[in-house]
Write a protein that holds these residues in place. Structure first.
Motif, mmCIF file in Angstrom:
data_model
loop_
_atom_site.group_PDB
_atom_site.id
_atom_site.type_symbol
_atom_site.label_atom_id
_atom_site.label_comp_id
_atom_site.label_asym_id
_atom_site.label_seq_id
_atom_site.Cartn_x
_atom_site.Cartn_y
_atom_site.Cartn_z
ATOM 1 N N ASP A 34 8.573 43.306 -14.058
ATOM 2 C CA ASP A 34 9.419 44.041 -14.741
ATOM 3 C C ASP A 34 9.084 44.629 -16.057
ATOM 4 O OD1 ASP A 34 11.889 44.868 -15.824
ATOM 5 O OD2 ASP A 34 12.946 42.971 -16.288
ATOM 6 N N PRO A 35 8.147 45.607 -15.797
ATOM 7 C CA PRO A 35 7.757 46.675 -16.940
ATOM 8 C C PRO A 35 8.657 47.416 -17.849
ATOM 9 C CG PRO A 35 7.258 47.399 -14.738
ATOM 10 C CD PRO A 35 8.031 46.263 -14.558
ATOM 11 N N HIS A 64 -6.264 45.562 -15.834
ATOM 12 C CA HIS A 64 -4.847 45.701 -15.212
ATOM 13 C C HIS A 64 -3.734 44.783 -16.011
ATOM 14 C CE1 HIS A 64 -7.153 42.225 -13.981
ATOM 15 N NE2 HIS A 64 -5.830 41.559 -13.939
ATOM 16 N N ARG A 65 -2.463 45.383 -15.968
ATOM 17 C CA ARG A 65 -1.365 44.737 -16.555
ATOM 18 C C ARG A 65 -1.294 43.015 -15.995
ATOM 19 N NH1 ARG A 65 4.306 45.577 -18.104
ATOM 20 N NH2 ARG A 65 5.569 43.851 -17.373
ATOM 21 N N GLY A 66 -1.168 42.095 -17.184
ATOM 22 C CA GLY A 66 -1.068 40.855 -16.892
ATOM 23 C C GLY A 66 -0.174 40.195 -17.852
ATOM 24 N N VAL A 67 0.106 38.942 -17.833
ATOM 25 C CA VAL A 67 1.065 38.185 -18.818
ATOM 26 C C VAL A 67 0.117 36.927 -19.247
ATOM 27 C CG1 VAL A 67 2.844 36.662 -19.105
ATOM 28 C CG2 VAL A 67 3.198 38.747 -17.889
ATOM 29 N N THR A 68 -0.057 36.803 -20.529
ATOM 30 C CA THR A 68 -0.606 35.820 -21.150
ATOM 31 C C THR A 68 0.295 34.531 -21.758
ATOM 32 O OG1 THR A 68 -2.368 36.928 -21.414
ATOM 33 C CG2 THR A 68 -2.475 34.914 -22.529
ATOM 34 N N SER A 98 4.874 43.609 -25.109
ATOM 35 C CA SER A 98 6.111 43.045 -25.619
ATOM 36 C C SER A 98 5.718 41.309 -25.492
ATOM 37 C CB SER A 98 7.135 43.417 -24.786
ATOM 38 O OG SER A 98 6.924 43.268 -23.176
ATOM 39 N N THR A 99 6.732 40.618 -26.092
ATOM 40 C CA THR A 99 6.667 39.135 -26.196
ATOM 41 C C THR A 99 8.193 38.613 -26.029
ATOM 42 O OG1 THR A 99 6.883 38.884 -28.341
ATOM 43 C CG2 THR A 99 4.670 39.034 -27.576
ATOM 44 N N THR A 100 8.098 37.543 -25.384
ATOM 45 C CA THR A 100 9.150 36.724 -25.372
ATOM 46 C C THR A 100 8.919 35.085 -25.395
ATOM 47 O OG1 THR A 100 11.619 36.362 -24.029
ATOM 48 C CG2 THR A 100 9.331 36.716 -22.691
ATOM 49 N N THR A 101 9.871 34.438 -25.541
ATOM 50 C CA THR A 101 9.529 33.027 -25.698
ATOM 51 C C THR A 101 10.879 32.385 -24.654
ATOM 52 O OG1 THR A 101 11.079 32.661 -27.564
ATOM 53 C CG2 THR A 101 8.874 32.939 -27.940
ATOM 54 N N ALA A 133 5.169 34.050 -24.178
ATOM 55 C CA ALA A 133 4.615 34.844 -22.960
ATOM 56 C C ALA A 133 4.418 36.407 -23.668
ATOM 57 C CB ALA A 133 5.464 35.219 -21.882
ATOM 58 N N ARG A 134 3.259 37.017 -23.684
ATOM 59 C CA ARG A 134 3.009 38.231 -23.825
ATOM 60 C C ARG A 134 2.181 39.408 -22.796
ATOM 61 N NH1 ARG A 134 -0.132 39.500 -29.286
ATOM 62 N NH2 ARG A 134 -2.154 38.657 -28.005
ATOM 63 N N VAL A 135 2.933 40.512 -22.480
ATOM 64 C CA VAL A 135 2.366 41.500 -21.575
ATOM 65 C C VAL A 135 0.993 41.737 -22.288
ATOM 66 C CG1 VAL A 135 2.508 43.287 -20.262
ATOM 67 C CG2 VAL A 135 4.516 41.868 -20.752
ATOM 68 N N GLU A 136 -0.077 41.929 -21.453
ATOM 69 C CA GLU A 136 -1.358 42.503 -22.161
ATOM 70 C C GLU A 136 -2.469 43.016 -21.051
ATOM 71 O OE1 GLU A 136 -3.446 38.881 -23.493
ATOM 72 O OE2 GLU A 136 -2.057 38.526 -25.399
ATOM 73 N N TRP A 137 -3.169 43.822 -21.456
ATOM 74 C CA TRP A 137 -4.190 44.335 -20.424
ATOM 75 C C TRP A 137 -5.021 43.242 -20.084
ATOM 76 C CZ3 TRP A 137 -2.585 48.093 -18.080
ATOM 77 C CH2 TRP A 137 -1.900 49.413 -18.742
ATOM 78 N N HIS A 138 -5.478 42.941 -18.956
ATOM 79 C CA HIS A 138 -6.365 41.658 -18.496
ATOM 80 C C HIS A 138 -7.554 42.483 -18.120
ATOM 81 C CE1 HIS A 138 -3.150 38.199 -17.862
ATOM 82 N NE2 HIS A 138 -3.351 38.881 -19.515
ATOM 83 N N PRO A 139 -8.667 41.681 -17.944
ATOM 84 C CA PRO A 139 -10.078 42.250 -17.741
ATOM 85 C C PRO A 139 -10.291 42.329 -16.176
ATOM 86 C CG PRO A 139 -10.414 40.118 -18.516
ATOM 87 C CD PRO A 139 -9.085 40.359 -18.756
ATOM 88 N N PRO A 140 -11.255 43.174 -15.564
ATOM 89 C CA PRO A 140 -11.495 43.035 -14.347
ATOM 90 C C PRO A 140 -11.661 41.557 -13.783
ATOM 91 C CG PRO A 140 -12.406 44.826 -15.303
ATOM 92 C CD PRO A 140 -12.095 44.008 -16.273
ATOM 93 N N ASP A 141 -11.403 41.102 -12.522
ATOM 94 C CA ASP A 141 -11.890 39.823 -12.254
ATOM 95 C C ASP A 141 -11.994 39.678 -10.833
ATOM 96 O OD1 ASP A 141 -9.282 39.751 -10.956
ATOM 97 O OD2 ASP A 141 -8.213 38.757 -12.630
#
Length: 202
Positions: free
Chosen positions: A156-157, A192-196, A164-167, A177-185
């Motif tokens: 849900d971008p 790429h877009r990811g959630v941490t 952005s963050t939410t709890t 939870a925070r939406v972040e850029w994640h490294p290649p894997d």
């Protein structure tokens, strides 16, 4: 704990522990499908653990989300666009590539084919620091319910733009939870877009 997007077809999820950095992505864009550790048409979890009681969701650190919502409302006037939840501006490909650290993305702007959405090139170096009072949640502590919640955020971008963050509370466990850029894997060749997911340190 991270949940990321991936280039492979199908809705899949991978959970990774730890943080790392990567060079900026110079490809045409973060892929849109889910990562792989389980398969299926519906988002799933690669973690063990029973679902916990889920508490109330609250938007936390919502400045980025509020700004993105305002930008979306002004989209027609300001040429705003947001591939994968990253704010950008519609412009010619040549104008975008002439700017350092910017990348154009096709399919997000009206008009001729040479008009694309220009954003700051995705890079894990652009991620904010770990939220104050929180630490990265370890994979073994992540439940299926937490993963389902994170996947919903990932997909849900509009509601959850980049950074952005939410709890939410799962039983007695508060999770951020925070939406972040994640490294290649192993499933993603690009940043790429990811959630941490993070848990309180106290």
């Amino acid at each position: 704990m991270r949940i990321s997007t991936a280039p492979a077809a199908g809705a899949l999820v991978v959970l990774l522990v730890g943080c790392s950095s990567a060079e900026p992505d110079t490809g045409k864009g973060p892929p849109a499908d889910m990562d792989a550790s389980t398969s299926g048409d519906a988002p799933g979890s690669g973690t063990e653990g029973a679902a916990q009681d889920v508490g109330t969701t609250s938007t936390d650190g919502g400045d980025a989300g509020a700004e993105a919502a305002e930008d979306a409302g002004d989209g027609a006037a300001s040429n705003a666009c947001a591939p994968y939840g990253a704010p950008g501006e519609c412009m010619t490909v040549s104008a975008c590539t002439a700017m350092a650290d910017h990348t154009p993305y096709a399919g997000y702007c009206p008009g001729p084919a040479d008009i694309e959405c220009c954003i700051v090139t995705p890079s894990t170096a652009n991620n904010p620091p770990t939220p104050a009072g929180y630490a990265l949640m370890q994979q073994q502590d992540v439940t299926a319910a937490m993963t389902t919640w994170a996947v919903a955020i990932l997909n849900d971008p509009t509601t959850y733009p980049m950074f952005s963050t939410t709890t939410m509370t799962f039983g007695t466990q508060l999770v951020l939870a925070r939406v972040e850029w994640h490294p290649p894997d192993s499933n993603n060749e690009t940043v790429h877009r990811g959630v941490t997911l993070y848990e309180p340190t106290g």
